[in-house]
Write a protein that holds these residues in place. Structure first.
Motif, short mmCIF file in Angstrom:
data_model
loop_
_atom_site.label_atom_id
_atom_site.label_comp_id
_atom_site.label_asym_id
_atom_site.label_seq_id
_atom_site.Cartn_x
_atom_site.Cartn_y
_atom_site.Cartn_z
N CYS A 181 0.84 -1.21 0.00
CA CYS A 181 0.00 0.00 0.00
C CYS A 181 0.87 1.25 0.00
O CYS A 181 1.94 1.28 0.62
CB CYS A 181 -0.93 0.02 1.22
SG CYS A 181 -2.37 -1.04 1.03
N THR A 182 0.41 2.28 -0.67
CA THR A 182 1.13 3.55 -0.73
C THR A 182 0.61 4.55 0.30
O THR A 182 1.30 5.50 0.64
CB THR A 182 1.01 4.18 -2.13
OG1 THR A 182 -0.38 4.40 -2.44
CG2 THR A 182 1.60 3.27 -3.19
N LYS A 183 -0.59 4.34 0.79
CA LYS A 183 -1.17 5.25 1.78
C LYS A 183 -0.73 4.83 3.19
O LYS A 183 -0.63 3.64 3.48
CB LYS A 183 -2.70 5.23 1.71
CG LYS A 183 -3.28 5.77 0.40
CD LYS A 183 -3.11 7.27 0.31
CE LYS A 183 -3.83 7.82 -0.92
NZ LYS A 183 -3.64 9.27 -1.05
N PRO B 64 -0.27 7.16 -6.33
CA PRO B 64 -0.52 7.61 -4.97
C PRO B 64 -1.99 7.59 -4.57
O PRO B 64 -2.32 7.87 -3.43
CB PRO B 64 0.01 9.05 -4.98
CG PRO B 64 -0.20 9.50 -6.38
CD PRO B 64 0.00 8.29 -7.24
N THR B 65 -2.89 7.26 -5.50
CA THR B 65 -4.30 7.23 -5.15
C THR B 65 -4.60 6.06 -4.22
O THR B 65 -3.86 5.09 -4.15
CB THR B 65 -5.18 7.09 -6.41
OG1 THR B 65 -4.73 5.98 -7.18
CG2 THR B 65 -5.13 8.34 -7.26
N SER C 48 -2.37 13.88 -2.35
CA SER C 48 -1.01 13.97 -2.86
C SER C 48 -1.03 14.33 -4.33
O SER C 48 -1.76 13.74 -5.12
CB SER C 48 -0.31 12.62 -2.68
OG SER C 48 0.92 12.61 -3.38
N GLU D 224 1.70 14.08 -6.06
CA GLU D 224 2.89 13.42 -6.58
C GLU D 224 2.58 12.77 -7.93
O GLU D 224 1.61 12.04 -8.08
CB GLU D 224 3.32 12.36 -5.57
CG GLU D 224 4.46 11.48 -6.05
CD GLU D 224 4.70 10.33 -5.10
OE1 GLU D 224 5.56 9.48 -5.42
OE2 GLU D 224 4.03 10.28 -4.05
N TYR E 277 2.83 10.31 -11.12
CA TYR E 277 3.24 8.94 -11.39
C TYR E 277 2.90 8.62 -12.83
O TYR E 277 1.95 9.18 -13.39
CB TYR E 277 2.60 7.94 -10.43
CG TYR E 277 1.17 7.56 -10.74
CD1 TYR E 277 0.90 6.43 -11.50
CD2 TYR E 277 0.12 8.31 -10.25
CE1 TYR E 277 -0.40 6.05 -11.77
CE2 TYR E 277 -1.18 7.94 -10.52
CZ TYR E 277 -1.43 6.82 -11.27
OH TYR E 277 -2.73 6.47 -11.52
#
Length: 466
Positions: free
Chosen positions: A102-104, A195-196, A434, A436, A438
């Motif tokens: 996970c990115t979160k 980042p979602t 975010s 950011e 990608y």
């Protein structure tokens, strides 16, 4: 002189007559009000049942690579940013179960609370996705495994939870909807993961968000998105924002092997002239940032563009690795307005030659100005990345038009539109998102291509129980 007794009887008579008329008037008034209230309830109910959910959209094709909406889930509600994807059915969010890949941070992941869906549920059987194992016990949780054509994947379990949605008529409904709680995300490609928090699945299957709202009697099964060149737009579910005229419609392919929105066959035109490439089937996929043609169509377009640029102040360059075909000018470019006059419109003509439906892609809907000031082709060779014969219309070619996925009438439509303006809805949506960047992903599920089967990847995660 009147007899007093007679006078009293007369007064009593008039009193009863007066009371009687008052009673009649009250009854009529109450009946009228009751009828009015009943009518109002019917009108309100009809309005609710034919209403529309509207989401503001943010994002861009480059450098962010996606468009997203914000969705509240749970009670108390938590806000999640989700990539809008008409190329897949399943909505899923990163899930603290705990979560692998996970990115979160955990505070921004979804936390399940004994709300998994049993594998005997109709929405579990309607996933049409490869499953790790059969449903041995009807009360087991419904596990899912979904792979995308950019080799990303998500494994998790289906859950149900409250999702408050604001309708276009101003009312707010707390609905229980089904979505995926993704506890293992993989992104083995060369680019960092998005980042979602997850994906908003808008495909045609039973678990798709629009299909669920239709089954609950909330909206019509019609999806509309309008993406702007400036990073704005809107998404709606329901038919209230569909223009009554001016829309170009073409039929959805009924023999499509998936639940995607495929139309065709179509002929490829360049500058209103045939390229000789015909029989193209096209998937409309908001989960894809760029447009992808098969090898034949891609090479035809690339050759024509390069031929057309002869003598123009643009030369090939290879110094931008993010996109394979780029040109540079005498100085770094700042806007497409500087160069779009050197490029021609690309058109897909659906139907017959005389009365075909034209999907036109002007230069500003297939070109990108990069951070280095190059102009790059946002149409890529899908065959090189495993899409085989599939052709995809992605976000870059959706900019500046309203695209309508009409599942009620099995058709897809488009019309030029000002996508910067949100249609009549309050959109006070907060949240720390975010920005950011990608790179590019695909919304299409992986099973469509090369006979791949995401269930073959058994090493992603061990069996999880939420």
């Amino acid at each position: 002189m009147m007899n007093p007794n007679k006078q009293q009887r007369r007064n009593l008579y008039f009193f009863f007559v007066f009371v009687f008329y008052v009673f009649i008037l009250c009854a009529r008034f109450q009946t009228s009000e009751a009828t009015k209230d009943s009518s109002a309830q019917v009108k309100l109910q009809n309005r609710r049942l034919s209403s529309t959910v509207v989401f503001p959209v943010s994002g861009n094709v480059y450098p962010l690579g996606y468009y997203y909406v914000l969705l509240n889930i749970g009670n108390p509600p938590k806000l999640f940013d989700l990539d809008i994807d008409t190329g897949s059915d399943l909505t899923w969010v990163q899930c603290d179960a705990p979560c692998n890949g996970c990115t979160k941070p955990r505070a921004k992941q979804y936390k399940p609370n004994h709300n998994t869906l049993p594998c005997s549920h109709i929405l579990c059987s309607g996933l049409d996705l490869p499953q790790d194992r059969p449903c041995a016990d009807p009360e087991d949780q419904c596990d899912y495994e979904i792979g995308y054509s950019d080799h990303a994947s998500s494994i998790g379990a289906l859950v149900t939870d409250e999702v408050p949605l604001k309708l276009a008529n101003g009312s707010i409904m707390n609905l229980r909807l089904t979505f995926g709680c993704g506890y293992d995300q993989q992104n083995p490609g060369p680019h960092p993961p998005p980042p979602t928090a997850g994906i908003l699945g808008l495909g045609r299957g039973k678990v798709g968000l629009s299909t669920q709202l239709k089954s609950l009697g909330i909206t019509k099964n019609v999806i509309v998105h309008c993406l702007s060149h400036t990073g704005k737009g809107f998404l709606s579910i329901g038919d209230e924002l569909v223009p009554s005229s001016g829309v170009t419609w073409t039929s959805l392919a009924t023999n499509s092997p998936s639940k995607n929105y495929m139309a065709g066959p179509a002929e490829l035109l360049f500058n209103d002239k045939t390229t000789g490439v015909k029989g193209i089937n096209v998937v409309f996929d908001s989960g894809s940032s760029y447009t992808y043609f098969n090898a034949e169509a891609y090479q035809a377009i690339l050759d024509l563009i390069r031929k057309d640029l002869n003598g123009k102040p643009l030369t090939d360059t290879k110094d931008d690795k993010s996109l394979p075909v780029c040109w540079k000018g005498k100085k770094p470019l700042k806007s497409l307005d500087e160069v779009k006059k050197y490029f021609k419109t690309i058109t897909l003509r659906f139907g017959n030659q005389k009365n075909g439906q034209l999907f036109q892609v002007p230069p500003e809907s297939y070109l990108i100005i990069t951070e280095k000031g190059r102009v790059c082709l946002g149409i890529l060779n899908g065959t090189e990345i495993g899409l085989e014969g599939y052709n995809i219309i992605g976000d870059i070619s959706f900019q500046g038009i309203m695209v309508i996925y009409d599942n009620e009438k099995q058709r897809i439509g488009w019309i030029s539109s000002d996508c910067d303006k949100l249609p009549n809805v309050n959109h006070d949506y907060g949240g720390d998102l975010s920005e950011e960047a990608y790179p590019i992903g695909f919304g299409l599920i992986k099973e469509l291509f090369s006979g791949s089967d995401s269930s073959k990847n058994k090493n992603l995660v061990s069996d999880g129980e939420l």
